[in-house]
Design a protein around this motif. Structure first.
Motif, mmCIF file in Angstrom:
data_model
loop_
_atom_site.group_PDB
_atom_site.id
_atom_site.type_symbol
_atom_site.label_atom_id
_atom_site.label_comp_id
_atom_site.label_asym_id
_atom_site.label_seq_id
_atom_site.Cartn_x
_atom_site.Cartn_y
_atom_site.Cartn_z
ATOM 1 N N GLY A 160 0.915 -1.227 0.021
ATOM 2 C CA GLY A 160 -0.203 -0.095 0.018
ATOM 3 C C GLY A 160 0.796 1.197 0.020
ATOM 4 N N ASN A 181 -1.512 3.890 3.247
ATOM 5 C CA ASN A 181 -1.929 3.019 4.667
ATOM 6 C C ASN A 181 -0.927 2.134 5.097
ATOM 7 O OD1 ASN A 181 -5.033 3.579 5.082
ATOM 8 N ND2 ASN A 181 -4.780 3.144 3.118
ATOM 9 N N VAL A 231 -7.336 -12.186 4.857
ATOM 10 C CA VAL A 231 -7.696 -13.344 3.786
ATOM 11 C C VAL A 231 -6.495 -14.229 3.980
ATOM 12 C CG1 VAL A 231 -7.671 -13.842 1.281
ATOM 13 C CG2 VAL A 231 -8.273 -11.563 2.218
ATOM 14 N N LYS A 243 -5.201 -1.855 9.614
ATOM 15 C CA LYS A 243 -5.157 -0.848 8.702
ATOM 16 C C LYS A 243 -5.174 0.391 9.177
ATOM 17 C CE LYS A 243 -6.303 0.761 3.775
ATOM 18 N NZ LYS A 243 -7.124 0.135 2.740
ATOM 19 N N ASP A 288 -9.670 -2.467 0.114
ATOM 20 C CA ASP A 288 -9.322 -1.088 0.094
ATOM 21 C C ASP A 288 -10.399 -0.326 -0.313
ATOM 22 O OD1 ASP A 288 -7.454 0.899 0.241
ATOM 23 O OD2 ASP A 288 -6.418 0.346 -1.512
ATOM 24 N N GLN A 300 -10.674 -9.097 8.778
ATOM 25 C CA GLN A 300 -10.334 -10.408 8.703
ATOM 26 C C GLN A 300 -9.416 -10.353 7.747
ATOM 27 O OE1 GLN A 300 -11.318 -13.053 10.695
ATOM 28 N NE2 GLN A 300 -13.204 -12.177 11.618
HETATM 29 N N1 LIG Z 1 -7.625 -8.413 4.862
HETATM 30 C C1 LIG Z 1 -6.512 -8.696 4.174
HETATM 31 N N2 LIG Z 1 -5.917 -9.822 4.015
HETATM 32 C C2 LIG Z 1 -4.537 -10.201 3.504
HETATM 33 N N3 LIG Z 1 -4.096 -9.068 3.139
HETATM 34 C C3 LIG Z 1 -4.419 -7.707 3.151
HETATM 35 C C4 LIG Z 1 -5.608 -7.521 3.780
HETATM 36 N N4 LIG Z 1 -6.092 -6.361 3.523
HETATM 37 C C5 LIG Z 1 -5.019 -5.963 2.984
HETATM 38 N N5 LIG Z 1 -3.907 -6.734 2.793
HETATM 39 C C6 LIG Z 1 -2.635 -6.355 2.221
HETATM 40 O O1 LIG Z 1 -2.088 -5.258 2.029
HETATM 41 C C7 LIG Z 1 -2.091 -4.432 0.927
HETATM 42 C C8 LIG Z 1 -2.487 -3.032 1.173
HETATM 43 O O2 LIG Z 1 -3.862 -2.998 1.448
HETATM 44 P P1 LIG Z 1 -4.644 -2.111 1.047
HETATM 45 O O3 LIG Z 1 -6.163 -2.158 1.631
HETATM 46 O O4 LIG Z 1 -4.866 -2.354 -0.607
HETATM 47 O O5 LIG Z 1 -4.055 -0.485 1.416
HETATM 48 P P2 LIG Z 1 -3.619 0.575 0.681
HETATM 49 O O6 LIG Z 1 -4.639 1.614 0.564
HETATM 50 O O7 LIG Z 1 -2.361 1.081 1.336
HETATM 51 O O8 LIG Z 1 -3.541 0.401 -0.795
HETATM 52 C C9 LIG Z 1 -2.946 -5.477 0.130
HETATM 53 O O9 LIG Z 1 -2.532 -5.282 -1.242
HETATM 54 C C10 LIG Z 1 -2.859 -6.717 0.619
HETATM 55 O O10 LIG Z 1 -1.589 -7.530 -0.054
#
Ligand SMILES: Nc1ncnc2c1ncn2[C@@H]1O[C@H](COP(=O)(O)OP(=O)(O)O)[C@@H](O)[C@H]1O
Ligand SMILES: [Mg+2]
Length: 355
Positions: free
Chosen positions: A50, A53, A125, A69, A235, A123
């Motif tokens: 990311g 975040n 993934v 996050k 996201d 949660q």
């Molecule tokens: N619930 C989740 N389970 C597993 N991996 C996650 C999850 N949420 C985020 N990630 C990992 O973190 C990365 C960044 O999260 P994201 O929500 O896309 O944030 P940003 O807004 O910074 O892009 C994702 O691409 C993923 O690899």
């Protein structure tokens, strides 16, 4: 649906300055707030990927796995780019609703939200999973994934519209969409490519006037994880009540930019873009605003194709020659924008071939 507000219990830390990427600080915070047991030793792993975040995987001894996050005020990009950390609460609201609107299993449920530390927990993934963007860039394009991508978006757009009386007021504020999408993608691009300024400025005005349904705002393969061949959407911080044509244009841009970049898979990605639109339209069904949707989605696709090579957030996998070619292709097409996705895809490929 669970409308409980997750308030945390008292703690002895300066919560606004908590940095969740500091493992000791995060573990202490989780214990002090009662989210984990007082003597619990969770495994904490900072997740990369990311830019706006901090994301940390929390694996608990009882087998639970969460992702925490936390929104950054200053985004991790080359230029100075700021956005209020309050947007994490928009994402939490999005998570609460999307679980109800999107197909089962496609959304990670919210675990808790903290209004002082500007963070949420959802949660995780499960492993193994792959980021869909990485799969696509390695040439692994499966039509079943494209079908799921289309049906997921159609479910959000159609189901949210049916519940518009509840949702329109809840997601009414477009300010994050304006500061994180309209300005960096469309308005900035209009300055960088003056030939497109008239087209882009008219599109900005039109899209801000379309208050039709729930719009994800970041509907990109980068925000999709594939687990067990099922797509899961992440996201949601730009989610708002607005113009579904934006999600279509934003997402089609990813398929078409890969058609451009991956020459040996060009025909397959172009076919996938057409298939994506067809599955989406069928799954959406007829709603009062669908008549004009394809025409407007084609315009957003052109705008995003240009923005991703000339805006503040260029696609990192396109080199300077590809960026120049994509820019020229789009500028040639916007003189007379096509009204169907199929024509747009044909014209885009034709213009790429000519350069
Ligand atoms: N619930 C989740 N389970 C597993 N991996 C996650 C999850 N949420 C985020 N990630 C990992 O973190 C990365 C960044 O999260 P994201 O929500 O896309 O944030 P940003 O807004 O910074 O892009 C994702 O691409 C993923 O690899
Ligand atoms: Mg992301």
């Amino acid at each position: 649906m669970q409308r409980q507000v997750y308030r945390t219990v008292s703690w002895k830390f300066d919560v606004p300055t908590l940095d969740i990427e500091n493992p000791d600080a995060l573990a202490a915070y989780l214990r002090a707030t009662g989210h984990i047991d007082p003597d619990e030793q969770p495994r904490l792993t900072t997740l990369a990927g990311g830019v706006s975040n901090r994301t940390v995987l929390v694996e608990r001894p009882n087998g639970d796995a969460w992702v925490i996050k936390q929104a950054l005020e200053k985004l991790r990009v080359q230029v100075d780019w700021f956005s209020s950390p309050e947007r994490i609460h928009r994402e939490a609201l999005g998570l609460r609703w999307l679980v109800e609107l999107a197909p089962p299993g496609t959304i990670t449920p919210l675990v808790f939200e903290d209004f002082d530390a500007h963070l949420l927990a959802m949660q995780a993934v499960p492993q193994p999973h792959a980021n869909w963007k990485s799969l696509l860039l390695s040439g692994l394009l499966k039509l079943d994934h494209v079908r799921q991508f289309a049906e997921l978006l159609a479910a959000i757009h159609a189901n949210a519209y049916r519940r518009r009386d509840e949702l329109a007021p809840a997601f009414d504020d477009p300010s994050f969409f304006i500061s994180l999408r309209i300005e960096p993608y469309y308005a900035y691009t209009a300055q960088q490519a003056p030939e497109a300024a008239g087209f882009l400025n008219a599109l900005i005005e039109d899209t801000l006037a379309q208050r039709l349904t729930l719009v994800h705002g970041d509907y990109s393969p980068k925000n999709i994880l594939v687990h067990d061949e099922r797509l899961i959407l992440l996201d949601h911080e730009v989610i708002h009540w607005g113009d579904p044509a934006f999600d279509l244009g934003f997402s089609l841009t990813h398929l078409l930019s890969k058609a451009h970049h991956l020459l040996e898979h060009r025909a397959a990605f172009a076919a996938a873009a057409n298939y994506y639109w067809q599955v989406y339209a069928l799954a959406l069904g007829y709603l009062p605003w669908t008549d004009d949707l394809e025409r407007r989605a084609a315009r957003h696709t052109l705008a995003c194709l240009l923005a991703r090579v000339a805006g503040r957030s260029p696609l990192e996998y396109l080199d300077s020659e590809e960026r120049e070619r994509q820019r020229a292709a789009v500028l040639a097409i916007i003189a007379q924008p096509p009204t169907s996705i199929a024509t747009l895809v044909d014209q885009f490929l034709h213009e790429l071939d000519n350069r």
